[in-house]
Write a protein that holds these residues in place. Structure first.
Motif, PDB file in Angstrom:
ATOM      1  N   HIS A   1       0.737  -1.179   0.145  1.00 54.72           N
ATOM      2  CA  HIS A   1      -0.095   0.058   0.000  1.00 54.72           C
ATOM      3  C   HIS A   1       0.794   1.270   0.109  1.00 54.72           C
ATOM      4  O   HIS A   1       0.497   2.206  -0.655  1.00 54.72           O
ATOM      5  N   ILE A   2       1.809   1.361   0.831  1.00 49.08           N
ATOM      6  CA  ILE A   2       2.823   2.353   0.894  1.00 49.08           C
ATOM      7  C   ILE A   2       3.479   2.680  -0.572  1.00 49.08           C
ATOM      8  O   ILE A   2       3.582   3.908  -0.979  1.00 49.08           O
ATOM      9  N   ALA A   3       3.820   1.432  -1.226  1.00 46.87           N
ATOM     10  CA  ALA A   3       4.439   1.552  -2.712  1.00 46.87           C
ATOM     11  C   ALA A   3       3.638   2.117  -3.600  1.00 46.87           C
ATOM     12  O   ALA A   3       3.942   2.880  -4.161  1.00 46.87           O
ATOM     13  N   SER A   4       2.070   1.868  -3.168  1.00 48.54           N
ATOM     14  CA  SER A   4       1.040   2.130  -4.335  1.00 48.54           C
ATOM     15  C   SER A   4       0.919   3.759  -3.930  1.00 48.54           C
ATOM     16  O   SER A   4       0.669   4.599  -4.970  1.00 48.54           O
ATOM     17  N   VAL A   5       1.031   4.357  -2.822  1.00 45.06           N
ATOM     18  CA  VAL A   5       0.663   5.572  -2.636  1.00 45.06           C
ATOM     19  C   VAL A   5       1.818   6.537  -3.026  1.00 45.06           C
ATOM     20  O   VAL A   5       1.662   7.501  -3.582  1.00 45.06           O
ATOM     21  N   GLU A   6       2.988   5.936  -2.728  1.00 41.74           N
ATOM     22  CA  GLU A   6       4.261   6.823  -3.150  1.00 41.74           C
ATOM     23  C   GLU A   6       4.349   6.659  -4.899  1.00 41.74           C
ATOM     24  O   GLU A   6       4.878   7.785  -5.440  1.00 41.74           O
ATOM     25  N   LYS A   7       3.872   5.692  -5.416  1.00 39.73           N
ATOM     26  CA  LYS A   7       3.832   5.770  -6.987  1.00 39.73           C
ATOM     27  C   LYS A   7       3.007   6.748  -7.540  1.00 39.73           C
ATOM     28  O   LYS A   7       3.271   7.633  -8.281  1.00 39.73           O
TER      29      LYS A   7
END
Length: 405
Positions: free
Chosen positions: A295-301
């Motif tokens: 989820h963190i990676a998706s938001v940062e993307k």
């Protein structure tokens, strides 16, 4: 698993694929999320179907044999809706509808439906309608329902123009109208943001359903709608918050999600403008979710896509009260110990080594560690404020100060 409690819920089947880019474990995670989306939209997932493929079938998404298995199950179990985990092309949607003879939705369509339900203000409804029209335009051919003839009739149809061309023209005109309306509102909102003065702006960002609105309610003493469903918040809420006589503006934004439809990113530009113009981001994470790092990676993307990835950010790991590590027996020598077996203290150590004191662990619901959270936010806002007003640290004569409890 979500239990069926209401007979009024639509009975649905979920369909996904396992490919070289999306293994079995990843496919299960996406279908878990799709099930929650289905529940949020007012449906109940009766069964899941998955198929291993090199790539989705360009005609029917899944293979002929699996499609027949789905069709038979739908016929035998009074299923009304088939929901696919990936976006379907217009040709795939037409072909599948003919075979299954039920309502066929993809992930994008499902998310748009949830947004349509959740939109409360005129602006949010306009944004959702624009996204729906942009999604609808390439899918008009073969639709069994017909658009209302808003501009049809004598004198409006060109020579030799077919009904599908007329429908496309109606939708394109509607899109142009909605974009013009949003552009007007965007200008008004830009003026409103400009009228807020030079106060430090802090934005809550994060995956959907991580507790942003609950945290907003706790620290701003406001009543922002919050519940355990996806996309509970669509409209950006901005509140003035005061910590130790230092005021700043705090905004709660729409939650992000994996495979977020492009139409929504485009139509919700103004919501994302609050993020773009923020001085500080509070990236709220549901640490109790087994896939929170993804989820963190998706938001940062998405933050990178809107050119906000380099903003000062504090990672706020929420829901520590709900976190449980997967148990591993001491005498279990076969099972490899992985991140799913980490204790909360191990996660703290891991993330503190990554981002230093920019990692906080709280429970907004139970108000655990909120004093540490407030102090960390205060220190960061104060530094930004002092940089902006080097000779006047706390003076905001136009505001009434009140300490937060």
């Amino acid at each position: 698993m979500i239990e069926e409690k209401d007979i009024s819920l639509e009975r649905a089947v979920l369909i996904g694929v396992i490919t070289k880019d999306q293994n079995e474990e990843k496919s299960k995670e996406y279908l878990d999320e799709l099930e929650f989306l289905t529940y949020t939209a007012g449906g109940y997932a009766i069964k899941r179907f998955t198929q291993k493929m090199d790539m989705p079938n360009p005609k029917t998404f899944i293979g002929t044999g699996k499609m027949e298995e789905v069709r038979q199950f739908i016929e035998d179990n009074d299923i009304t809706t088939a929901i696919f985990d990936d976006e379907l092309s217009s040709a795939q949607e037409r072909n599948i509808s003919k075979i299954l003879n039920v309502k066929v939705l993809d992930r994008t369509n499902l998310i748009l439906d949830i947004f349509a339900q959740r939109a409360q203000t005129s602006y949010a409804r306009t944004q959702v309608e624009l996204a729906q029209c942009e999604y609808l335009l390439p899918r008009l051919r073969g639709m069994w329902t017909h658009l209302e003839r808003q501009k049809g009739g004598i004198g409006m149809r060109g020579p030799g123009e077919t009904e599908i061309e007329t429908d496309r023209r109606i939708v394109r005109d509607k899109i142009a109208l909605l974009k013009a309306r949003i552009k007007t509102i965007d200008k008004q909102m830009a003026v409103q943001r400009g009228n807020r003065g030079k106060m430090v702006r802090v934005a809550l960002v994060g995956y959907t359903n991580v507790g942003k609105s609950t945290l907003m309610n706790v620290i701003s003493k406001s009543e922002v709608f919050a519940e355990n469903k996806l996309f509970a918040t669509l409209d950006t809420t901005v509140r003035k918050v005061v910590i130790q006589n230092l005021p700043f503006l705090l905004s709660d934004t729409v939650g992000f999600i994996r495979k977020l439809p492009t139409q929504l990113v485009d139509s919700f530009k103004s919501t994302l403008d609050e993020v773009r113009e923020a001085d500080l981001l509070l990236h709220v994470v549901d640490i109790s979710h087994p896939n929170f790092e993804e989820h963190i990676a998706s938001v940062e993307k998405i933050l990178g896509e809107i050119k906000s990835g380099d903003k000062p950010t504090i990672m706020v790991f929420n829901k520590i009260d709900a976190y449980t590590a997967e148990p591993l027996e001491e005498d279990d020598l076969e099972t490899e110990r992985t991140e799913k077996h980490y204790t909360l203290e191990e996660w703290k150590s891991t993330w503190m080594s990554k981002v230093g004191n920019n990692a906080l662990f709280i429970s907004a619901l139970n108000k655990k560690n909120l004093e540490d959270f407030k102090k960390r936010v205060y220190d960061e806002v104060r530094d930004i404020h002092v940089t902006r007003f080097p000779y006047n640290e706390f003076l905001y004569p136009d505001y009434n100060y009140e300490d937060m409890e």
